[in-house]
Design an enzyme around this catalytic site. Structure first.
Site, PDB file in Angstrom:
ATOM      1  N   SER A 137       0.825  -1.216   0.000  1.00 18.38           N
ATOM      2  CA  SER A 137       0.000   0.000   0.000  1.00 18.38           C
ATOM      3  C   SER A 137       0.850   1.253   0.000  1.00 18.38           C
ATOM      4  O   SER A 137       0.420   2.296  -0.474  1.00 18.38           O
ATOM      5  CB  SER A 137      -0.841   0.076   1.278  1.00 18.38           C
ATOM      6  N   HIS A 158      -1.632  -3.371  -7.160  1.00 23.86           N
ATOM      7  CA  HIS A 158      -2.298  -2.935  -5.927  1.00 23.86           C
ATOM      8  C   HIS A 158      -3.811  -3.124  -6.025  1.00 23.86           C
ATOM      9  O   HIS A 158      -4.493  -2.393  -6.744  1.00 23.86           O
ATOM     10  CB  HIS A 158      -1.936  -1.462  -5.659  1.00 23.86           C
ATOM     11  N   GLU A 170      -4.328  -1.004  -9.356  1.00 16.87           N
ATOM     12  CA  GLU A 170      -3.299  -0.070  -9.821  1.00 16.87           C
ATOM     13  C   GLU A 170      -2.068  -0.883 -10.216  1.00 16.87           C
ATOM     14  O   GLU A 170      -1.615  -1.736  -9.441  1.00 16.87           O
ATOM     15  CB  GLU A 170      -2.921   0.906  -8.696  1.00 16.87           C
ATOM     16  N   ASN A 208      -4.526   5.843  -2.777  1.00 18.43           N
ATOM     17  CA  ASN A 208      -4.149   6.157  -1.392  1.00 18.43           C
ATOM     18  C   ASN A 208      -3.559   7.558  -1.254  1.00 18.43           C
ATOM     19  O   ASN A 208      -3.633   8.160  -0.188  1.00 18.43           O
ATOM     20  CB  ASN A 208      -3.153   5.122  -0.853  1.00 18.43           C
TER      21      ASN A 208
HETATM   22  N1  CAA Z   1     -16.979 -10.908  -1.050  1.00 16.76           N
HETATM   23  C1  CAA Z   1     -17.946 -11.012  -1.988  1.00 16.76           C
HETATM   24  N2  CAA Z   1     -18.909 -10.092  -2.153  1.00 16.76           N
HETATM   25  C2  CAA Z   1     -18.905  -9.029  -1.325  1.00 16.76           C
HETATM   26  C3  CAA Z   1     -17.914  -8.845  -0.330  1.00 16.76           C
HETATM   27  C4  CAA Z   1     -16.927  -9.847  -0.204  1.00 16.76           C
HETATM   28  N3  CAA Z   1     -15.943  -9.773   0.701  1.00 16.76           N
HETATM   29  N4  CAA Z   1     -18.176  -7.686   0.332  1.00 16.76           N
HETATM   30  C5  CAA Z   1     -19.264  -7.169  -0.221  1.00 16.76           C
HETATM   31  N5  CAA Z   1     -19.723  -7.978  -1.222  1.00 16.76           N
HETATM   32  C6  CAA Z   1     -20.879  -7.766  -2.072  1.00 16.76           C
HETATM   33  C7  CAA Z   1     -22.191  -8.146  -1.426  1.00 16.76           C
HETATM   34  O1  CAA Z   1     -22.515  -9.502  -1.665  1.00 16.76           O
HETATM   35  C8  CAA Z   1     -23.170  -7.203  -2.103  1.00 16.76           C
HETATM   36  O2  CAA Z   1     -23.547  -7.676  -3.390  1.00 16.76           O
HETATM   37  P1  CAA Z   1     -24.973  -7.260  -4.055  1.00 16.76           P
HETATM   38  O3  CAA Z   1     -25.130  -5.798  -3.861  1.00 16.76           O
HETATM   39  O4  CAA Z   1     -24.813  -7.660  -5.476  1.00 16.76           O
HETATM   40  O5  CAA Z   1     -25.957  -8.074  -3.290  1.00 16.76           O
HETATM   41  C9  CAA Z   1     -22.362  -5.957  -2.349  1.00 16.76           C
HETATM   42  O6  CAA Z   1     -21.008  -6.362  -2.278  1.00 16.76           O
HETATM   43  C10 CAA Z   1     -22.623  -4.913  -1.317  1.00 16.76           C
HETATM   44  O7  CAA Z   1     -22.322  -5.453  -0.040  1.00 16.76           O
HETATM   45  P2  CAA Z   1     -23.135  -5.118   1.284  1.00 16.76           P
HETATM   46  O8  CAA Z   1     -24.596  -4.902   0.969  1.00 16.76           O
HETATM   47  O9  CAA Z   1     -22.785  -6.106   2.337  1.00 16.76           O
HETATM   48  O10 CAA Z   1     -22.506  -3.796   1.830  1.00 16.76           O
HETATM   49  P3  CAA Z   1     -22.328  -2.411   1.157  1.00 16.76           P
HETATM   50  O11 CAA Z   1     -23.339  -2.088   0.138  1.00 16.76           O
HETATM   51  O12 CAA Z   1     -22.167  -1.508   2.331  1.00 16.76           O
HETATM   52  O13 CAA Z   1     -20.919  -2.531   0.400  1.00 16.76           O
HETATM   53  C11 CAA Z   1     -18.585  -2.287   0.393  1.00 16.76           C
HETATM   54  C12 CAA Z   1     -19.774  -2.940   1.065  1.00 16.76           C
HETATM   55  C13 CAA Z   1     -18.391  -2.859  -1.002  1.00 16.76           C
HETATM   56  C14 CAA Z   1     -17.382  -2.631   1.277  1.00 16.76           C
HETATM   57  C15 CAA Z   1     -18.826  -0.740   0.293  1.00 16.76           C
HETATM   58  O14 CAA Z   1     -19.220  -0.227   1.548  1.00 16.76           O
HETATM   59  C16 CAA Z   1     -17.618   0.021  -0.179  1.00 16.76           C
HETATM   60  O15 CAA Z   1     -17.339   0.099  -1.366  1.00 16.76           O
HETATM   61  N6  CAA Z   1     -16.883   0.642   0.764  1.00 16.76           N
HETATM   62  C17 CAA Z   1     -15.653   1.371   0.469  1.00 16.76           C
HETATM   63  C18 CAA Z   1     -14.509   0.410   0.335  1.00 16.76           C
HETATM   64  C19 CAA Z   1     -13.231   1.101  -0.038  1.00 16.76           C
HETATM   65  O16 CAA Z   1     -13.125   2.304  -0.208  1.00 16.76           O
HETATM   66  N7  CAA Z   1     -12.188   0.280  -0.150  1.00 16.76           N
HETATM   67  C20 CAA Z   1     -10.859   0.757  -0.394  1.00 16.76           C
HETATM   68  C21 CAA Z   1     -10.100   0.797   0.891  1.00 16.76           C
HETATM   69  S1  CAA Z   1      -8.486   1.442   0.689  1.00 16.76           S
HETATM   70  C22 CAA Z   1      -7.592   0.121   0.123  1.00 16.76           C
HETATM   71  O17 CAA Z   1      -8.031  -0.980   0.004  1.00 16.76           O
HETATM   72  C23 CAA Z   1      -6.193   0.428  -0.277  1.00 16.76           C
HETATM   73  C24 CAA Z   1      -5.141   0.290   0.733  1.00 16.76           C
HETATM   74  O18 CAA Z   1      -4.006   0.094   0.318  1.00 16.76           O
HETATM   75  C25 CAA Z   1      -5.364   0.445   2.199  1.00 16.76           C
HETATM   76  P1  NAD Z   2      -2.787  -9.392   6.721  1.00 16.70           P
HETATM   77  O1  NAD Z   2      -2.073  -9.151   8.002  1.00 16.70           O
HETATM   78  O2  NAD Z   2      -4.256  -9.656   6.738  1.00 16.70           O
HETATM   79  O3  NAD Z   2      -2.100 -10.655   5.981  1.00 16.70           O
HETATM   80  C1  NAD Z   2      -0.722 -10.812   5.806  1.00 16.70           C
HETATM   81  C2  NAD Z   2      -0.430 -12.304   5.777  1.00 16.70           C
HETATM   82  O4  NAD Z   2       0.920 -12.490   5.356  1.00 16.70           O
HETATM   83  C3  NAD Z   2      -0.567 -12.979   7.141  1.00 16.70           C
HETATM   84  O5  NAD Z   2      -1.427 -14.089   7.031  1.00 16.70           O
HETATM   85  C4  NAD Z   2       0.878 -13.395   7.482  1.00 16.70           C
HETATM   86  O6  NAD Z   2       0.959 -14.610   8.219  1.00 16.70           O
HETATM   87  C5  NAD Z   2       1.475 -13.538   6.105  1.00 16.70           C
HETATM   88  N1  NAD Z   2       2.939 -13.421   6.062  1.00 16.70           N
HETATM   89  C6  NAD Z   2       3.719 -12.536   6.707  1.00 16.70           C
HETATM   90  N2  NAD Z   2       5.024 -12.733   6.375  1.00 16.70           N
HETATM   91  C7  NAD Z   2       5.048 -13.770   5.488  1.00 16.70           C
HETATM   92  C8  NAD Z   2       6.086 -14.437   4.774  1.00 16.70           C
HETATM   93  N3  NAD Z   2       7.360 -14.079   4.903  1.00 16.70           N
HETATM   94  N4  NAD Z   2       5.727 -15.451   3.943  1.00 16.70           N
HETATM   95  C9  NAD Z   2       4.454 -15.829   3.805  1.00 16.70           C
HETATM   96  N5  NAD Z   2       3.423 -15.216   4.448  1.00 16.70           N
HETATM   97  C10 NAD Z   2       3.724 -14.202   5.279  1.00 16.70           C
HETATM   98  O7  NAD Z   2      -2.430  -8.165   5.777  1.00 16.70           O
HETATM   99  P2  NAD Z   2      -3.257  -7.572   4.519  1.00 16.70           P
HETATM  100  O8  NAD Z   2      -4.188  -6.522   5.018  1.00 16.70           O
HETATM  101  O9  NAD Z   2      -3.749  -8.693   3.695  1.00 16.70           O
HETATM  102  O10 NAD Z   2      -2.086  -6.784   3.744  1.00 16.70           O
HETATM  103  C11 NAD Z   2      -1.131  -7.448   2.948  1.00 16.70           C
HETATM  104  C12 NAD Z   2      -0.451  -6.446   2.034  1.00 16.70           C
HETATM  105  O11 NAD Z   2      -1.436  -5.804   1.225  1.00 16.70           O
HETATM  106  C13 NAD Z   2       0.318  -5.334   2.745  1.00 16.70           C
HETATM  107  O12 NAD Z   2       1.445  -4.996   1.985  1.00 16.70           O
HETATM  108  C14 NAD Z   2      -0.695  -4.189   2.751  1.00 16.70           C
HETATM  109  O13 NAD Z   2      -0.073  -2.922   2.821  1.00 16.70           O
HETATM  110  C15 NAD Z   2      -1.365  -4.389   1.406  1.00 16.70           C
HETATM  111  N6  NAD Z   2      -2.729  -3.837   1.277  1.00 16.70           N
HETATM  112  C16 NAD Z   2      -3.609  -3.844   2.333  1.00 16.70           C
HETATM  113  C17 NAD Z   2      -4.899  -3.338   2.156  1.00 16.70           C
HETATM  114  C18 NAD Z   2      -5.908  -3.337   3.291  1.00 16.70           C
HETATM  115  O14 NAD Z   2      -6.912  -2.602   3.212  1.00 16.70           O
HETATM  116  N7  NAD Z   2      -5.728  -4.148   4.335  1.00 16.70           N
HETATM  117  C19 NAD Z   2      -5.292  -2.851   0.911  1.00 16.70           C
HETATM  118  C20 NAD Z   2      -4.370  -2.892  -0.168  1.00 16.70           C
HETATM  119  C21 NAD Z   2      -3.093  -3.377   0.044  1.00 16.70           C
END
Ligand code: CAA
Ligand code: NAD
Length: 305
Positions: A137, A158, A170, A208
Site C-alpha cells: 500500500s 495494488h 493499480e 491512497n
Molecule cells: N466478497 C464477496 N462479495 C462481497 C464482499 C466480499 N468480501 N463484500 C461485499 N460484497 C458484495 C455483497 O454480496 C453485495 O452484493 P450485491 O449488492 O450484489 O448483493 C455488495 O457487495 C454490497 O455489499 P453489502 O450490501 O454487504 O454492503 P455495502 O453495500 O455496504 O458494500 C462495500 C460494502 C463494497 C465494502 C462498500 O461499503 C464500499 O465500497 N466501501 C468502500 C470500500 C473502499 O473504499 N475500499 C478501499 C479501501 S483502501 C484500500 O483498500 C487500499 C489500501 O491500500 C489500504
Molecule cells: P494481513 O495481516 O491480513 O495478511 C498478511 C499475511 O501475510 C498474514 O497471514 C501473514 O501470516 C502472512 N505473512 C507474513 N510474512 C510472510 C512471509 N514471509 N511469507 C508468507 N506469508 C507471510 O495483511 P493484509 O491486510 O492482507 O495486507 C497485505 C499487504 O497488502 C500489505 O502490503 C498491505 O499494505 C497491502 N494492502 C492492504 C490493504 C488493506 O486494506 N488491508 C489494501 C491494499 C493493500
C-alpha cells in the site's frame, strides 16, 4: 533510465499458474478472484493455521458470490464453489510454490525488510521468466524490487479491500518494468474482471495518495471540534456519495494500517516528508495505542459485534 531487455518475456497467455504469498485479508481475496477467473493458484502463508484462516475468508466470500449467481439453487452454488476451490492449492513453502509459477503476487506484512528477504529468496527459486508483483500500500516498489535481479519483470499490483468487490487494480511501473510485463499484468487483471490503471512509483500511487490525506483531514476536523465523526460520515455519504464515511472506512482498512502508512510517508515519503497532510493525529495515535484497530479488533472509532 536504462531499460533492461530480457531474452524472453512472459505474456498473458503464458500466465497459467499464479502464486499469492500471504493469505490474509488481501492475499485471500487475490487468490479468490484469480481462481474464480480460471487460474490455478498456490496460496502461501507461514503456517497451516494462517492458510486455514485464508481459506475461511475465501469460502465465506464465495458463498456470497454464489448466492448472487445462483440464488437458492444449492446444487449449482456448491458446484461453483467446489470448482473454484479445486483450482487453489495451499502451501507453507513459498520457494517451492514460486518454482512452478508464471506470476508471483506478494501480499504479506507491510515491512520493507520482510518483503525484500522474501523476494531475494524467490528470485533464486522462481523460473527466470516469472513476473513478480507486490501488493504494497505504501512502500516504494523500487525498494522492494532492488532485492531481485529481475527489475524488468517487477511491478506493483495494488488491489483494494474487499478484493472480490472492488473493481480497481493499480499497476505500478518502476523505470525498468518492461512494456511486455506491464501489458501482461494489465491483461491478467482484466481477465480477473478488474479495471487496471497505471501509476508511477510515488507514495500512495493514485488512490491512497488522495484517500489517506482525506482520512487525515477528517480526523483534524473532528479534533478541532468542528463536527462529530458521525456527522462527518453522514456528510460524506449523503453529500458526496461515498459508500462509507471516512471514519467507517478507516475502521474498515485498520487504524494501525493508516498510522503505519502516514508515519512512513511523514518520515520518508517522496515529496511528503514533514507534510502536515500526513502529520500524526492525536486521536488516531490514542486509539492505536489502546489496541482499538477498527473492525478487526472489534472496536475503532465505532464498536463492532
Ligand atoms: N466478497 C464477496 N462479495 C462481497 C464482499 C466480499 N468480501 N463484500 C461485499 N460484497 C458484495 C455483497 O454480496 C453485495 O452484493 P450485491 O449488492 O450484489 O448483493 C455488495 O457487495 C454490497 O455489499 P453489502 O450490501 O454487504 O454492503 P455495502 O453495500 O455496504 O458494500 C462495500 C460494502 C463494497 C465494502 C462498500 O461499503 C464500499 O465500497 N466501501 C468502500 C470500500 C473502499 O473504499 N475500499 C478501499 C479501501 S483502501 C484500500 O483498500 C487500499 C489500501 O491500500 C489500504
Ligand atoms: P494481513 O495481516 O491480513 O495478511 C498478511 C499475511 O501475510 C498474514 O497471514 C501473514 O501470516 C502472512 N505473512 C507474513 N510474512 C510472510 C512471509 N514471509 N511469507 C508468507 N506469508 C507471510 O495483511 P493484509 O491486510 O492482507 O495486507 C497485505 C499487504 O497488502 C500489505 O502490503 C498491505 O499494505 C497491502 N494492502 C492492504 C490493504 C488493506 O486494506 N488491508 C489494501 C491494499 C493493500
Amino acid at each position: 533510465p536504462t531499460r533492461i531487455l530480457a531474452a524472453s518475456y512472459a505474456t498473458s497467455a503464458n500466465v497459467k499458474k499464479i502464486t499469492v504469498i500471504g493469505s490474509g485479508l488481501m492475499g485471500a481475496g487475490i487468490v479468490q478472484v484469480a481462481a474464480q477467473s480460471g487460474y490455478h493458484v498456490n496460496m502461501v502463508d507461514l503456517k497451516e493455521e494462517f492458510l486455514a484462516k485464508g481459506e475461511k475468508i475465501i469460502t465465506s466470500s464465495l458463498k456470497r458470490v454464489a448466492k448472487k449467481k445462483h440464488g437458492d439453487d444449492a446444487a449449482a452454488s456448491k458446484k461453483f464453489i467446489d470448482e473454484v476451490m479445486s483450482r487453489i492449492s495451499l502451501s507453507t513453502d513459498s520457494n517451492k510454490a514460486a518454482s512452478e509459477s508464471d506470476l508471483v503476487v506478494e501480499a504479506i506484512v507491510e515491512n520493507i525488510k520482510t518483503k525484500q528477504a522474501l523476494f531475494k529468496a524467490l528470485d533464486e527459486a522462481a523460473p527466470k521468466d516469472a513476473i513478480f508483483a507486490s501488493n504494497t500500500s505504501s512502500l516504494p516498489i523500487a525498494d522492494i524490487a532492488a532485492a531481485t535481479n529481475r527489475k524488468d519483470k517487477f511491478a506493483g499490483l495494488h488491489f483494494f479491500n474487499p478484493v472480490p468487490q472492488m473493481k480497481l487494480v493499480e499497476i505500478i511501473r518502476i523505470p525498468e518494468t518492461s512494456d511486455e510485463v506491464f501489458n501482461t499484468l494489465s491483461d491478467v487483471t482484466k481477465k480477473m474482471g478488474k479495471v487496471p490503471v497505471a501509476c508511477k512509483d510515488t507514495p500512495g500511487f493514485i488512490v491512497n495518495r488522495l484517500l489517506v490525506p482525506y482520512m487525515m483531514e477528517s480526523l483534524r476536523l473532528v479534533e478541532r471540534g468542528d463536527a462529530s465523526m458521525q456527522d462527518v460520515d453522514t456528510g460524506m455519504k449523503l453529500g458526496a456519495g461515498y459508500p462509507m464515511g471516512p471514519f467507517e472506512l478507516m475502521d474498515y482498512v485498520g487504524l494501525d494500517t493508516i498510522k503505519f502508512i502516514t508515519d512512513g510517508w511523514y518520515k520518508s515519503g517522496k515529496g511528503l516528508v514533514g507534510d502536515k497532510l500526513v502529520a500524526p493525529s492525536p486521536l488516531l495515535e490514542k486509539l492505536v495505542k489502546e489496541g482499538h484497530l477498527g473492525r478487526k479488533s472489534g472496536k475503532g472509532f465505532y464498536t463492532y459485534e
